[in-house]
Design a protein around this motif. Structure first.
Motif, PDB file in Angstrom:
ATOM      1  N   ALA A  59     -18.199  35.720 -12.574  1.00 61.78           N
ATOM      2  CA  ALA A  59     -19.349  36.628 -12.563  1.00 61.78           C
ATOM      3  C   ALA A  59     -20.657  35.858 -12.733  1.00 61.78           C
ATOM      4  N   VAL A  60     -20.643  34.866 -13.618  1.00 55.66           N
ATOM      5  CA  VAL A  60     -21.841  34.041 -13.814  1.00 55.66           C
ATOM      6  C   VAL A  60     -22.169  33.281 -12.531  1.00 55.66           C
ATOM      7  N   ALA A  61     -21.126  32.721 -11.898  1.00 53.30           N
ATOM      8  CA  ALA A  61     -21.358  31.959 -10.667  1.00 53.30           C
ATOM      9  C   ALA A  61     -21.826  32.861  -9.531  1.00 53.30           C
ATOM     10  N   ALA A  62     -21.384  34.115  -9.531  1.00 48.47           N
ATOM     11  CA  ALA A  62     -21.761  35.039  -8.460  1.00 48.47           C
ATOM     12  C   ALA A  62     -23.266  35.294  -8.435  1.00 48.47           C
ATOM     13  N   ILE A  63     -23.921  35.064  -9.569  1.00 48.96           N
ATOM     14  CA  ILE A  63     -25.380  35.217  -9.603  1.00 48.96           C
ATOM     15  C   ILE A  63     -26.030  34.247  -8.622  1.00 48.96           C
ATOM     16  N   SER A  64     -25.425  33.060  -8.481  1.00 48.38           N
ATOM     17  CA  SER A  64     -25.954  32.076  -7.521  1.00 48.38           C
ATOM     18  C   SER A  64     -25.884  32.616  -6.104  1.00 48.38           C
ATOM     19  N   LEU A  65     -24.790  33.337  -5.791  1.00 49.52           N
ATOM     20  CA  LEU A  65     -24.681  33.936  -4.460  1.00 49.52           C
ATOM     21  C   LEU A  65     -25.761  34.983  -4.238  1.00 49.52           C
ATOM     22  N   LEU A  66     -26.046  35.759  -5.278  1.00 49.45           N
ATOM     23  CA  LEU A  66     -27.087  36.776  -5.176  1.00 49.45           C
ATOM     24  C   LEU A  66     -28.447  36.133  -4.910  1.00 49.45           C
ATOM     25  N   VAL A  67     -28.705  35.052  -5.639  1.00 55.12           N
ATOM     26  CA  VAL A  67     -29.965  34.330  -5.429  1.00 55.12           C
ATOM     27  C   VAL A  67     -30.033  33.792  -4.000  1.00 55.12           C
ATOM     28  N   GLY A  68     -28.889  33.286  -3.499  1.00 50.17           N
ATOM     29  CA  GLY A  68     -28.852  32.804  -2.119  1.00 50.17           C
ATOM     30  C   GLY A  68     -29.125  33.916  -1.125  1.00 50.17           C
ATOM     31  N   GLY A  69     -28.625  35.121  -1.398  1.00 50.20           N
ATOM     32  CA  GLY A  69     -28.881  36.271  -0.532  1.00 50.20           C
ATOM     33  C   GLY A  69     -30.345  36.645  -0.502  1.00 50.20           C
ATOM     34  N   ILE A  70     -30.977  36.593  -1.658  1.00 55.25           N
ATOM     35  CA  ILE A  70     -32.414  36.873  -1.718  1.00 55.25           C
ATOM     36  C   ILE A  70     -33.187  35.828  -0.914  1.00 55.25           C
ATOM     37  N   GLY A  71     -32.689  34.587  -0.965  1.00 49.72           N
ATOM     38  CA  GLY A  71     -33.322  33.523  -0.181  1.00 49.72           C
ATOM     39  C   GLY A  71     -33.225  33.803   1.312  1.00 49.72           C
ATOM     40  N   ILE A  72     -32.080  34.348   1.734  1.00 48.66           N
ATOM     41  CA  ILE A  72     -31.918  34.695   3.160  1.00 48.66           C
ATOM     42  C   ILE A  72     -32.930  35.760   3.563  1.00 48.66           C
ATOM     43  N   THR A  73     -33.085  36.782   2.724  1.00 50.48           N
ATOM     44  CA  THR A  73     -34.057  37.836   3.020  1.00 50.48           C
ATOM     45  C   THR A  73     -35.457  37.244   3.178  1.00 50.48           C
ATOM     46  N   ASN A  74     -35.811  36.386   2.258  1.00 44.89           N
ATOM     47  CA  ASN A  74     -37.144  35.787   2.286  1.00 44.89           C
ATOM     48  C   ASN A  74     -37.373  34.975   3.562  1.00 44.89           C
ATOM     49  N   ILE A  75     -36.386  34.126   3.880  1.00 40.35           N
ATOM     50  CA  ILE A  75     -36.529  33.269   5.053  1.00 40.35           C
ATOM     51  C   ILE A  75     -36.559  34.093   6.339  1.00 40.35           C
ATOM     52  N   MET A  76     -35.709  35.113   6.414  1.00 40.35           N
ATOM     53  CA  MET A  76     -35.673  35.936   7.623  1.00 40.35           C
ATOM     54  C   MET A  76     -36.968  36.736   7.793  1.00 40.35           C
ATOM     55  N   LEU A  77     -37.554  37.174   6.706  1.00 44.04           N
ATOM     56  CA  LEU A  77     -38.840  37.881   6.800  1.00 44.04           C
ATOM     57  C   LEU A  77     -39.923  36.950   7.334  1.00 44.04           C
ATOM     58  N   VAL A  78     -39.906  35.710   6.826  1.00 44.15           N
ATOM     59  CA  VAL A  78     -40.871  34.726   7.320  1.00 44.15           C
ATOM     60  C   VAL A  78     -40.642  34.472   8.808  1.00 44.15           C
ATOM     61  N   THR A  79     -39.340  34.382   9.193  1.00 47.83           N
ATOM     62  CA  THR A  79     -39.002  34.130  10.596  1.00 47.83           C
ATOM     63  C   THR A  79     -39.491  35.270  11.493  1.00 47.83           C
ATOM     64  N   VAL A  80     -39.277  36.497  11.038  1.00 51.53           N
ATOM     65  CA  VAL A  80     -39.727  37.659  11.817  1.00 51.53           C
ATOM     66  C   VAL A  80     -41.236  37.616  12.001  1.00 51.53           C
ATOM     67  N   THR A  81     -41.940  37.281  10.925  1.00 56.68           N
ATOM     68  CA  THR A  81     -43.397  37.221  10.998  1.00 56.68           C
ATOM     69  C   THR A  81     -43.851  36.143  11.980  1.00 56.68           C
ATOM     70  N   GLU A  82     -43.215  34.967  11.906  1.00 56.18           N
ATOM     71  CA  GLU A  82     -43.604  33.862  12.781  1.00 56.18           C
ATOM     72  C   GLU A  82     -43.295  34.157  14.247  1.00 56.18           C
ATOM     73  N   ARG A  83     -42.248  34.949  14.480  1.00 54.78           N
ATOM     74  CA  ARG A  83     -41.797  35.177  15.860  1.00 54.78           C
ATOM     75  C   ARG A  83     -42.144  36.582  16.363  1.00 54.78           C
TER      76      ARG A  83
END
Length: 419
Positions: free
Chosen positions: A301-325
């Motif tokens: 469960a503690v390690a799964a928090i890292s996956l959640l953080v990684g998911g938030i990172g995907i959202t952030n990067i994809m939003l930036v990508t959408v804006t750029e493109r």
């Protein structure tokens, strides 16, 4: 526009900014690797503890004296794990005696008992051999049945016999640590050692057991009970009685039989709390399995928090990508690209990021499991790999859906005006 073509656009979009894609995958990689490795560490710890308990014998019961608490002592039954409920008045403490052990062994009321081994223990006994000296952490006095009950085979020599016990012969079986400290490369069998001023002849060397809870299980010497009493401990109460049940399944029945015999001998009646305790290895193993299972889930469960953080990172990067493109999206929609194609492209991009990151994380975890972590050899659990990969893909879909929808909903005229 078919799926293959949409996937080709998605891959091209990811490779257009390699560093950003790598950093995004890194977050998923760390999360997946952490989940798998921490579950592996938990499983390794569980397996190690269970092996140590099994090394004592899955069908072994240990009866020990219980003097603490006085009247109205601590709650706990007479059996292995202790029981619930308030304790009654404690019976007059007598300790365990050789007669108690003989009563269990000879009684027809204990058909589930295979062998009985009375035990006395002397700690920190100084032992010497031709100038070499070693302080043995534990000298055990017992019967030959003790070796089978506690799963202690020999690698050289042999056990002492019942005749050795009857004749009070000073013979001893030593652990590997003792053999190494006193004899080095010399074969100890047949040699005489001096234990606290008494000469004992080495008849066997035990198979290496390893450390248990920071204590060296190989720093031990086992000798006939009367010889140890005569030379080291005196003829007082026994330290414990090791009982071997006829099978692992019969341990609970054997425990009940022993309890009935000792209750009668120690005058335990009514609600009185017995002056002894019985440790059931099978019950202990079950308890440890439950505890380590909870510990493993907590680590995951503690390690799964890292996956959640990684998911938030995907959202952030994809939003930036959408804006750029945005302008690119507008051009594609203006020349006829359907909403589903735009949506699919960005979803595939997010899923690929998480999937590739997840696969790399599995590789890192498998490689990391080859090394000892915090004194534990990790044991990879296949289900954790499947779960971590599944979760990473689900994270890509979930956290990539919002940026993908945002891209798909852009109006061509607004997108083309974007600078």
């Amino acid at each position: 526009m078919n799926v293959l073509e949409i996937s080709r656009f998605a891959v091209r979009g990811l490779t257009a900014n390699k560093m950003r894609s790598v950093l995004t995958m890194l977050g998923i990689l760390i999360g997946v690797a952490a989940v798998i490795l921490l579950v592996a560490v938990g499983q390794g710890s569980s397996d190690s503890i269970k092996q140590r308990i099994q090394s004592l014998g899955a069908n072994t019961l240990t009866v020990s004296a219980s003097f603490s608490g006085g009247f109205g002592g601590p709650a706990g039954g007479r059996g292995g794990g202790g029981g619930g409920g308030a304790a009654g008045p404690r019976t007059q403490a007598r300790g365990l005696t050789l007669e108690d052990a003989r009563a269990i062994a000879a009684s027809g009321d204990a058909p589930s008992v295979k062998s009985v081994s009375p035990v006395v223990t002397s700690s920190s006994a100084t032992t010497t051999y031709e100038g070499a000296s070693h302080s043995i952490s534990q000298v055990v006095g017992t019967y030959p049945s003790y070796f089978e009950a506690t799963n202690k085979p020999v690698t050289s020599g042999a056990y002492f016999t019942n005749q050795d016990v009857t004749a009070v012969r000073k013979v001893v079986v030593i652990g590997k640590t003792v053999a190494d400290e006193l004899f080095g490369q010399v074969d100890p069998v047949g040699k005489k050692v001096n234990i606290q001023g008494a000469a004992f002849t080495v008849v066997g060397v035990l198979k290496e057991s390893g450390s248990t809870g920071g204590q060296d299980a190989d720093d031990i010497a086992v000798a006939p009970l009367p010889a140890v009493q005569q030379s080291l401990t005196g003829y007082g109460s026994l330290g414990s009685i090791v009982v071997q049940a006829t099978s692992a399944e019969a341990t609970d029945v054997a425990e009940a039989e022993i309890t009935a015999i000792l209750d009668q001998r120690h005058d335990v009646t009514g609600n009185a709390t017995a002056d002894y305790r019985i440790l059931n290895q099978a019950s202990l193993q079950e308890t440890v399995t439950e505890a380590t299972g909870t510990f493993t889930v907590l680590l995951a469960a503690v390690a799964a928090i890292s996956l959640l953080v990684g998911g938030i990172g995907i959202t952030n990067i994809m939003l930036v990508t959408v804006t750029e493109r945005t302008r690119e999206i507008g051009i594609r929609k203006a020349i006829g690209a359907p909403r589903g194609a735009i949506l699919g492209q960005f979803l595939i991009e997010a899923t690929l990021l998480s999937l590739v990151g997840g696969l790399l994380g599995v590789g890192v975890a498998v490689a990391g499991s080859q090394f000892t972590i915090a004194g534990v050899q990790p044991v990879i659990v296949p289900q954790s790999i499947v779960l971590a990969l599944g979760v990473s893909v689900a994270i890509g879909l979930f956290f990539g859906s919002y940026p993908a929808n945002r891209a798909a909903k852009l109006r061509p005229i607004e997108a083309l005006r974007f600078e």
